[in-house]
Design a protein around this motif. Structure first.
Motif, PDB file in Angstrom:
ATOM      1  N   GLY A 291       0.808  -1.206   0.000  1.00  0.00           N
ATOM      2  CA  GLY A 291       0.000   0.000   0.000  1.00  0.00           C
ATOM      3  C   GLY A 291       0.849   1.267   0.000  1.00  0.00           C
ATOM      4  N   ILE A 292       0.174   2.397  -0.088  1.00  0.00           N
ATOM      5  CA  ILE A 292       0.834   3.702  -0.111  1.00  0.00           C
ATOM      6  C   ILE A 292       0.877   4.257   1.308  1.00  0.00           C
ATOM      7  N   ALA A 293       2.061   4.576   1.780  1.00  0.00           N
ATOM      8  CA  ALA A 293       2.221   5.149   3.124  1.00  0.00           C
ATOM      9  C   ALA A 293       2.225   6.669   3.028  1.00  0.00           C
ATOM     10  N   LEU A 294       1.423   7.324   3.863  1.00  0.00           N
ATOM     11  CA  LEU A 294       1.354   8.781   3.886  1.00  0.00           C
ATOM     12  C   LEU A 294       2.043   9.332   5.127  1.00  0.00           C
ATOM     13  N   ALA A 295       2.820  10.381   4.934  1.00  0.00           N
ATOM     14  CA  ALA A 295       3.487  11.058   6.047  1.00  0.00           C
ATOM     15  C   ALA A 295       3.404  12.559   5.813  1.00  0.00           C
ATOM     16  N   GLY A 296       3.886  13.341   6.775  1.00  0.00           N
ATOM     17  CA  GLY A 296       3.833  14.791   6.657  1.00  0.00           C
ATOM     18  C   GLY A 296       2.530  15.363   7.189  1.00  0.00           C
ATOM     19  N   GLY A 297       2.554  16.642   7.525  1.00  0.00           N
ATOM     20  CA  GLY A 297       1.374  17.290   8.088  1.00  0.00           C
ATOM     21  C   GLY A 297       0.166  17.266   7.172  1.00  0.00           C
ATOM     22  N   GLY A 298       0.401  17.306   5.853  1.00  0.00           N
ATOM     23  CA  GLY A 298      -0.710  17.296   4.890  1.00  0.00           C
ATOM     24  C   GLY A 298      -1.509  16.005   4.903  1.00  0.00           C
ATOM     25  N   SER A 299      -0.891  14.907   5.388  1.00  0.00           N
ATOM     26  CA  SER A 299      -1.608  13.626   5.427  1.00  0.00           C
ATOM     27  C   SER A 299      -2.668  13.615   6.518  1.00  0.00           C
ATOM     28  N   LEU A 300      -2.653  14.639   7.403  1.00  0.00           N
ATOM     29  CA  LEU A 300      -3.656  14.738   8.461  1.00  0.00           C
ATOM     30  C   LEU A 300      -4.946  15.391   7.964  1.00  0.00           C
ATOM     31  N   LEU A 301      -4.955  15.886   6.725  1.00  0.00           N
ATOM     32  CA  LEU A 301      -6.186  16.410   6.140  1.00  0.00           C
ATOM     33  C   LEU A 301      -7.222  15.289   6.077  1.00  0.00           C
ATOM     34  N   ARG A 302      -8.404  15.524   6.618  1.00  0.00           N
ATOM     35  CA  ARG A 302      -9.426  14.476   6.689  1.00  0.00           C
ATOM     36  C   ARG A 302      -9.709  13.868   5.310  1.00  0.00           C
ATOM     37  N   HIS A 303      -9.702  12.551   5.279  1.00  0.00           N
ATOM     38  CA  HIS A 303     -10.097  11.749   4.120  1.00  0.00           C
ATOM     39  C   HIS A 303      -9.169  11.891   2.909  1.00  0.00           C
ATOM     40  N   VAL A 304      -7.962  12.458   3.105  1.00  0.00           N
ATOM     41  CA  VAL A 304      -7.039  12.519   1.964  1.00  0.00           C
ATOM     42  C   VAL A 304      -6.615  11.115   1.567  1.00  0.00           C
ATOM     43  N   ASP A 305      -6.556  10.196   2.552  1.00  0.00           N
ATOM     44  CA  ASP A 305      -6.225   8.804   2.233  1.00  0.00           C
ATOM     45  C   ASP A 305      -7.312   8.156   1.381  1.00  0.00           C
ATOM     46  N   LEU A 306      -8.583   8.493   1.655  1.00  0.00           N
ATOM     47  CA  LEU A 306      -9.690   7.948   0.858  1.00  0.00           C
ATOM     48  C   LEU A 306      -9.649   8.485  -0.566  1.00  0.00           C
ATOM     49  N   ALA A 307      -9.303   9.759  -0.722  1.00  0.00           N
ATOM     50  CA  ALA A 307      -9.221  10.356  -2.059  1.00  0.00           C
ATOM     51  C   ALA A 307      -8.133   9.690  -2.893  1.00  0.00           C
ATOM     52  N   ILE A 308      -6.976   9.438  -2.274  1.00  0.00           N
ATOM     53  CA  ILE A 308      -5.857   8.801  -2.982  1.00  0.00           C
ATOM     54  C   ILE A 308      -6.189   7.350  -3.299  1.00  0.00           C
ATOM     55  N   ALA A 309      -6.788   6.649  -2.336  1.00  0.00           N
ATOM     56  CA  ALA A 309      -7.159   5.246  -2.552  1.00  0.00           C
ATOM     57  C   ALA A 309      -8.182   5.118  -3.670  1.00  0.00           C
ATOM     58  N   ASP A 310      -9.152   6.041  -3.716  1.00  0.00           N
ATOM     59  CA  ASP A 310     -10.188   6.002  -4.759  1.00  0.00           C
ATOM     60  C   ASP A 310      -9.590   6.216  -6.143  1.00  0.00           C
ATOM     61  N   ALA A 311      -8.577   7.090  -6.240  1.00  0.00           N
ATOM     62  CA  ALA A 311      -7.980   7.403  -7.537  1.00  0.00           C
ATOM     63  C   ALA A 311      -6.985   6.350  -8.000  1.00  0.00           C
ATOM     64  N   THR A 312      -6.240   5.754  -7.071  1.00  0.00           N
ATOM     65  CA  THR A 312      -5.178   4.807  -7.446  1.00  0.00           C
ATOM     66  C   THR A 312      -5.619   3.346  -7.381  1.00  0.00           C
ATOM     67  N   LYS A 313      -6.753   3.110  -6.713  1.00  0.00           N
ATOM     68  CA  LYS A 313      -7.247   1.724  -6.513  1.00  0.00           C
ATOM     69  C   LYS A 313      -6.234   0.883  -5.737  1.00  0.00           C
ATOM     70  N   MET A 314      -5.529   1.549  -4.820  1.00  0.00           N
ATOM     71  CA  MET A 314      -4.548   0.881  -3.976  1.00  0.00           C
ATOM     72  C   MET A 314      -4.853   1.173  -2.508  1.00  0.00           C
ATOM     73  N   PRO A 315      -4.462   0.264  -1.606  1.00  0.00           N
ATOM     74  CA  PRO A 315      -4.635   0.563  -0.181  1.00  0.00           C
ATOM     75  C   PRO A 315      -3.740   1.733   0.224  1.00  0.00           C
ATOM     76  N   VAL A 316      -4.255   2.594   1.080  1.00  0.00           N
ATOM     77  CA  VAL A 316      -3.509   3.769   1.538  1.00  0.00           C
ATOM     78  C   VAL A 316      -3.606   3.832   3.055  1.00  0.00           C
ATOM     79  N   TRP A 317      -2.486   4.086   3.725  1.00  0.00           N
ATOM     80  CA  TRP A 317      -2.510   4.194   5.175  1.00  0.00           C
ATOM     81  C   TRP A 317      -1.661   5.372   5.641  1.00  0.00           C
ATOM     82  N   VAL A 318      -2.113   6.005   6.712  1.00  0.00           N
ATOM     83  CA  VAL A 318      -1.420   7.165   7.273  1.00  0.00           C
ATOM     84  C   VAL A 318      -0.525   6.693   8.419  1.00  0.00           C
ATOM     85  N   ALA A 319       0.720   7.091   8.389  1.00  0.00           N
ATOM     86  CA  ALA A 319       1.688   6.687   9.420  1.00  0.00           C
ATOM     87  C   ALA A 319       1.300   7.251  10.780  1.00  0.00           C
ATOM     88  N   ASP A 320       1.745   6.577  11.828  1.00  0.00           N
ATOM     89  CA  ASP A 320       1.572   7.109  13.175  1.00  0.00           C
ATOM     90  C   ASP A 320       2.426   8.375  13.320  1.00  0.00           C
TER      91      ASP A 320
END
Length: 350
Positions: A291-320
């Motif tokens: 899957g795609i790992a998200l980091a950085g302050g911008g990854s805390l934007l609500r549902h940005v992981d859902l937007a990326i997952a919907d466009a790429t058809k890949m699992p997306v997860w936000v790092a701790d």
């Protein structure tokens, strides 16, 4: 031998020199500084009056005698003197921390920088660190630092993809065997999101707001993908009415913010999909599994992981704790000489 002995007398540091925030991690001491990358300087004397949070409070409020500077723009140095003053302040602060034995302020530092910077920009960052008092300054590309920081298996032969959405740049990279296979750096990130909100409210509601207000409302109700109806959020913001020039309050919804942010989010998604297309076929299956790992302050934007997952058809997860991913990576490199040497060999460290 000399470097080892000197290391006992100083506090070596990992630094995430970000457009929006600067974070400092000390060897065996954890993250001890998290401050905005803002410097208030006297216009005539060019002396730093305030640095970090204190300076950020002055944005849009300072008298004519002071200049409020964001020394980094799009992840690179825009004002060398302000950057050197900021780094010097933090190095001094670290070495004078209360409750700690005073040490010589001549640390070895590892600084995270965007992967798309030029050689001139690299030298500017290195020069600023050395001018601030560092005895040695290593530069590590931010996507590599973020991947190390969140624990991706960078030394394995399988591929991993990291997307670091910062304040000035979005860094995207595929790592394998201790190096970066393909990478992309775009100067579109959190700052552009703030500008998009300012522009949207000006055009839609005829209200002008400043960057701090835009950032605050982005954090409060910003989102990148439609959720359930009951998740709709609202906020009241105050700005200047462009018709009358007088103060005006308006109520905006998370749908407004989503509409404002969509063009910026779509540019980030386009960069991610373009990078995946450039990735060697042997690694694409690994990316699908991991899957795609998200980091950085911008990854805390609500549902940005859902937007990326919907466009790429890949699992997306936000790092701790995604905001500290880069500085944690610089800290790990700082404390592990073998890792530092390996990344230097693969070209990820200068």
């Amino acid at each position: 031998m000399f470097d080892f002995l000197f290391g006992l007398l100083t506090r070596d540091m990992g630094i995430d020199l970000g457009t929006a925030n600067t974070l400092v991690m000390v060897r065996d001491g954890g993250i001890i500084i998290r401050e905005p990358s803002v410097v208030a300087m006297h216009k005539k004397s060019k002396k730093a009056i305030a640095i970090g949070s204190e300076a950020k409070k002055m944005l849009g409020r300072a008298p004519e005698t002071l200049e409020i500077i964001r020394p980094l723009a799009d992840g690179v140095i825009a004002d060398f003197d302000a950057t050197a003053a900021m780094l010097s302040h933090y190095i001094k602060l670290v070495h004078e921390s209360p409750g700690m034995i005073p040490k010589i302020p001549k640390p070895k530092v590892v600084v995270g920088i965007p992967s798309g910077v030029t050689e001139v920009e690299r030298r500017a960052v290195q020069g600023a660190a050395l001018a601030a008092g560092a005895r040695k300054a290593y530069l590590i590309e931010e996507p590599m630092a973020a991947a190390i920081g969140i624990g991706l298996p960078i030394n394995e032969s399988s591929g991993s993809i990291i997307v670091d959405i910062g304040g000035g740049t979005t860094e995207i990279a595929v790592t394998s065997l201790g190096g970066i296979v393909v990478k992309k750096s775009i100067r579109i990130a959190g700052d552009e999101m703030d500008e998009a909100i300012i522009s949207y409210l000006r055009l839609r509601y005829g209200v002008l707001i400043g960057q701090p207000t835009a950032e605050a409302v982005k954090i409060e109700i910003g989102n990148a993908f439609p959720g359930k109806k009951e998740e709709e959020r609202y906020a009241v913001i105050r700005g200047r009415d462009l018709e009358t020039g007088l103060p005006k309050s308006i109520k905006i919804s998370s749908a407004d913010l989503r509409e404002a942010l969509t063009p910026v989010v779509q540019q980030i998604i386009a960069a991610i999909t373009a990078l995946i297309e450039e990735t060697p076929p042997e690694l694409v299956s690994d990316l699908l599994n991991r899957g795609i790992a998200l980091a950085g302050g911008g990854s805390l934007l609500r549902h940005v992981d859902l937007a990326i997952a919907d466009a790429t058809k890949m699992p997306v997860w936000v790092a701790d704790d995604p905001m500290t991913a880069v500085v944690r990576g610089t800290g790990k490199v700082l404390m592990d000489e073998k890792l530092l040497e390996r990344i230097r060999v693969t070209g990820g460290l200068r």
